[in-house]
Design a protein around this motif. Sequence first.
Motif, mmCIF file in Angstrom:
data_model
loop_
_atom_site.group_PDB
_atom_site.id
_atom_site.type_symbol
_atom_site.label_atom_id
_atom_site.label_comp_id
_atom_site.label_asym_id
_atom_site.label_seq_id
_atom_site.Cartn_x
_atom_site.Cartn_y
_atom_site.Cartn_z
ATOM 1 N N ASP A 35 -40.073 31.537 54.320
ATOM 2 C CA ASP A 35 -39.089 31.137 53.309
ATOM 3 C C ASP A 35 -37.837 31.992 53.468
ATOM 4 O OD1 ASP A 35 -37.550 30.977 50.876
ATOM 5 O OD2 ASP A 35 -39.293 30.047 49.945
ATOM 6 N N ASP A 36 -36.771 31.366 53.940
ATOM 7 C CA ASP A 36 -35.541 32.097 54.244
ATOM 8 C C ASP A 36 -34.926 32.751 53.007
ATOM 9 O OD1 ASP A 36 -35.747 31.311 56.930
ATOM 10 O OD2 ASP A 36 -34.728 29.417 56.503
ATOM 11 N N MET A 37 -34.973 32.081 51.873
ATOM 12 C CA MET A 37 -34.353 32.636 50.660
ATOM 13 C C MET A 37 -35.072 33.902 50.219
ATOM 14 S SD MET A 37 -31.943 32.717 48.587
ATOM 15 C CE MET A 37 -31.105 31.236 49.073
ATOM 16 N N ILE A 38 -36.394 33.899 50.288
ATOM 17 C CA ILE A 38 -37.151 35.103 49.911
ATOM 18 C C ILE A 38 -36.805 36.241 50.860
ATOM 19 C CG2 ILE A 38 -39.451 36.108 49.721
ATOM 20 C CD1 ILE A 38 -40.451 33.346 48.817
ATOM 21 N N ARG A 39 -36.689 35.927 52.154
ATOM 22 C CA ARG A 39 -36.327 36.954 53.141
ATOM 23 C C ARG A 39 -34.926 37.506 52.878
ATOM 24 N NH1 ARG A 39 -39.375 38.588 57.681
ATOM 25 N NH2 ARG A 39 -41.246 37.333 57.734
ATOM 26 N N LEU A 67 -33.995 36.456 60.111
ATOM 27 C CA LEU A 67 -33.030 35.433 59.698
ATOM 28 C C LEU A 67 -31.970 35.182 60.767
ATOM 29 C CD1 LEU A 67 -32.715 36.649 56.018
ATOM 30 C CD2 LEU A 67 -33.723 34.473 56.762
ATOM 31 N N VAL A 68 -31.476 36.251 61.391
ATOM 32 C CA VAL A 68 -30.474 36.104 62.449
ATOM 33 C C VAL A 68 -31.074 35.331 63.620
ATOM 34 C CG1 VAL A 68 -29.167 37.397 64.195
ATOM 35 C CG2 VAL A 68 -29.056 38.084 61.790
ATOM 36 N N SER A 77 -29.859 26.809 58.392
ATOM 37 C CA SER A 77 -28.431 26.469 58.338
ATOM 38 C C SER A 77 -27.683 27.392 57.384
ATOM 39 C CB SER A 77 -28.242 25.012 57.918
ATOM 40 O OG SER A 77 -28.839 24.793 56.654
ATOM 41 N N PHE A 78 -27.327 28.570 57.894
ATOM 42 C CA PHE A 78 -26.449 29.455 57.144
ATOM 43 C C PHE A 78 -25.013 29.102 57.505
ATOM 44 C CE2 PHE A 78 -30.119 32.505 57.486
ATOM 45 C CZ PHE A 78 -30.404 32.530 56.131
ATOM 46 N N LEU A 86 -25.028 38.607 57.411
ATOM 47 C CA LEU A 86 -26.376 39.018 57.799
ATOM 48 C C LEU A 86 -26.344 39.891 59.058
ATOM 49 C CD1 LEU A 86 -28.532 35.796 57.285
ATOM 50 C CD2 LEU A 86 -28.820 37.982 56.116
ATOM 51 N N VAL A 87 -25.523 39.497 60.030
ATOM 52 C CA VAL A 87 -25.420 40.276 61.269
ATOM 53 C C VAL A 87 -24.846 41.647 60.963
ATOM 54 C CG1 VAL A 87 -24.259 40.435 63.511
ATOM 55 C CG2 VAL A 87 -25.257 38.257 62.775
#
Length: 192
Positions: A35-39, A67-68, A77-78, A86-87
């Motif tokens: 789950d990307d949002m939790i991460r 995530l990256v 899709s960020f 994030l980077v």
Amino acid sequence: MILMARDKTKPLEKLRWSKAGLKLLDAAVRASPKDDMIRVLRGKACNKLPEKHFRRTATAIEDFAYLVDRKERNEVSFTDKEYSQLVYDLGDAYSRIGRNRDAIATLRKLDGMSIDPELRRLVTERLQSLAGKPEVEVVPQESGASSILLGIAAQATARALQTWAENQRKKEEEARRREEQRRKKRKKRRRR
């Protein structure tokens, strides 16, 4: 809970609320590791906490790197702005724990990208600060005001616990003494 911890005035309350929030975030990641949002939430929360007390920068790095990587493989899709942040956060986390080579390599991913001018300035400053440093270094733990406050709070708590334990010991000793006196009186009565 972590946001509530930020607004607490007592250091021990900050610590308690932060740890409770981290425990929930860790459980959420275990329950749904993809789950990307939790991460994102756990990574950003861990990235803001002082490394000296929480030792959670490695967790932030794990989440940001995950995530990256997913963004680079087009699995998530960020927006470009979210991805560049994030980077940057990943590179910043690497540099805070002395992984300078990883920090430089990560921050250089932003070269050539059209990113926010303020973020560009931060990236440039971070890269300049890393120039000439060893690939990996031991970063001394900071002792800022919050660290000092937590240290004082820990000492005060230890003293309070020692005082409480000493008082409990005295109470138990007094109760034993009274019980012993009662037994002696009963023995005397029985002898008569």
